[in-house]
Scaffold this motif. Structure first.
Motif, PDB file in Angstrom:
ATOM      1  N   ILE A  43       1.295 -10.630   9.935  1.00  0.00           N
ATOM      2  CA  ILE A  43       1.983  -9.603  10.728  1.00  0.00           C
ATOM      3  C   ILE A  43       2.833  -8.719   9.821  1.00  0.00           C
ATOM      4  CG2 ILE A  43       3.760  -9.224  12.494  1.00  0.00           C
ATOM      5  CD1 ILE A  43       2.648 -11.746  13.908  1.00  0.00           C
ATOM      6  N   GLY A  44       3.534  -9.316   8.852  1.00  0.00           N
ATOM      7  CA  GLY A  44       4.359  -8.545   7.928  1.00  0.00           C
ATOM      8  C   GLY A  44       3.551  -7.640   7.031  1.00  0.00           C
ATOM      9  N   TYR A  45       2.328  -8.018   6.705  1.00  0.00           N
ATOM     10  CA  TYR A  45       1.485  -7.165   5.876  1.00  0.00           C
ATOM     11  C   TYR A  45       0.977  -5.969   6.667  1.00  0.00           C
ATOM     12  CZ  TYR A  45      -1.859  -5.797   2.323  1.00  0.00           C
ATOM     13  OH  TYR A  45      -2.544  -5.089   1.361  1.00  0.00           O
ATOM     14  N   VAL A  46       0.590  -6.223   7.924  1.00  0.00           N
ATOM     15  CA  VAL A  46       0.073  -5.140   8.771  1.00  0.00           C
ATOM     16  C   VAL A  46       1.210  -4.248   9.272  1.00  0.00           C
ATOM     17  CG1 VAL A  46      -1.179  -4.627  10.915  1.00  0.00           C
ATOM     18  CG2 VAL A  46      -1.929  -6.509   9.447  1.00  0.00           C
ATOM     19  N   TYR A  47       2.313  -4.862   9.681  1.00  0.00           N
ATOM     20  CA  TYR A  47       3.478  -4.129  10.184  1.00  0.00           C
ATOM     21  C   TYR A  47       4.698  -4.495   9.331  1.00  0.00           C
ATOM     22  CZ  TYR A  47       0.433  -3.773  14.260  1.00  0.00           C
ATOM     23  OH  TYR A  47      -0.625  -3.545  15.096  1.00  0.00           O
ATOM     24  N   PRO A  48       4.836  -3.907   8.145  1.00  0.00           N
ATOM     25  CA  PRO A  48       5.906  -4.308   7.223  1.00  0.00           C
ATOM     26  C   PRO A  48       7.317  -4.164   7.798  1.00  0.00           C
ATOM     27  CG  PRO A  48       4.426  -2.702   6.185  1.00  0.00           C
ATOM     28  CD  PRO A  48       3.996  -2.874   7.591  1.00  0.00           C
ATOM     29  N   ASP A  49       7.512  -3.247   8.729  1.00  0.00           N
ATOM     30  CA  ASP A  49       8.853  -3.041   9.299  1.00  0.00           C
ATOM     31  C   ASP A  49       9.314  -4.249  10.128  1.00  0.00           C
ATOM     32  OD1 ASP A  49       8.909  -0.568   8.117  1.00  0.00           O
ATOM     33  OD2 ASP A  49       8.203   0.496   9.910  1.00  0.00           O
ATOM     34  N   LEU A  50       8.385  -5.017  10.672  1.00  0.00           N
ATOM     35  CA  LEU A  50       8.755  -6.167  11.507  1.00  0.00           C
ATOM     36  C   LEU A  50       9.299  -7.346  10.684  1.00  0.00           C
ATOM     37  CD1 LEU A  50       5.893  -6.418  14.160  1.00  0.00           C
ATOM     38  CD2 LEU A  50       8.255  -5.736  14.522  1.00  0.00           C
ATOM     39  N   LEU A  51       8.932  -7.394   9.401  1.00  0.00           N
ATOM     40  CA  LEU A  51       9.280  -8.549   8.577  1.00  0.00           C
ATOM     41  C   LEU A  51      10.783  -8.745   8.430  1.00  0.00           C
ATOM     42  CD1 LEU A  51       7.617 -10.732   7.291  1.00  0.00           C
ATOM     43  CD2 LEU A  51       7.691  -9.475   5.148  1.00  0.00           C
TER      44      LEU A  51
END
Length: 149
Positions: A43-51
């Motif tokens: 998830i962090g790779y696809v949506y880095p802002d969520l990490l």
């Protein structure tokens, strides 16, 4: 590559290592943090802002809870508890063994190894260690033996 994506890849690698540890040492429950890290990493790779957002720990909990229950259930199915094995004294009659400590009449100081267990033993005649014997009677944790014929 951004810091978030690098961290996401690191999460995936560490998670995969933890899952492999679980595969080689079942029961250490590394699959739970491993799965959480892999999913957070993806998830962090696809949506880095969520990490680095408030959603990251929420996602971790949403993943960890069902994975924990699933893992516990899986291990309950794979490793069903078995009742402990016990030896009933009566089941020893007729079994063969070897004297490990000399047996004497009217004394239970003698020892006989039957299978992998050692039992207190007596006999009608003295029997030296190393002699093969047969159980003719048992009472509690004591057996009466005679020389094997």
């Amino acid at each position: 590559m951004e810091v978030e994506q690098t961290l996401a890849i690191l999460f995936i690698v560490i998670g995969a290592i933890l899952i492999m540890i679980e595969a080689f040492s079942p029961g250490v429950f590394m699959i739970i943090p491993g799965t959480v890290l892999v999913i957070l990493g993806i998830i962090g790779y696809v949506y880095p802002d969520l990490l680095f957002s408030v959603w990251s720990p929420i996602i971790a909990l949403v993943v960890a809870i069902p994975v924990t229950f699933g893992t516990v259930k899986m291990y309950q199915v794979l490793a069903r508890p078995e009742p402990p094995t016990t030896t009933v004294a009566e089941s020893l009659v007729g079994r063969e063994g070897v004297v490990t400590v000399r047996t004497e009449p009217d004394s239970i100081k003698g020892k006989v190894k039957i299978g992998s267990d050692v039992w207190s033993a007596t006999s009608d005649e003295p029997i030296d260690d190393g002699t093969e014997v047969v159980v003719i009677k048992s009472q509690g944790v004591h057996v009466t033996v005679e020389r094997k014929q």
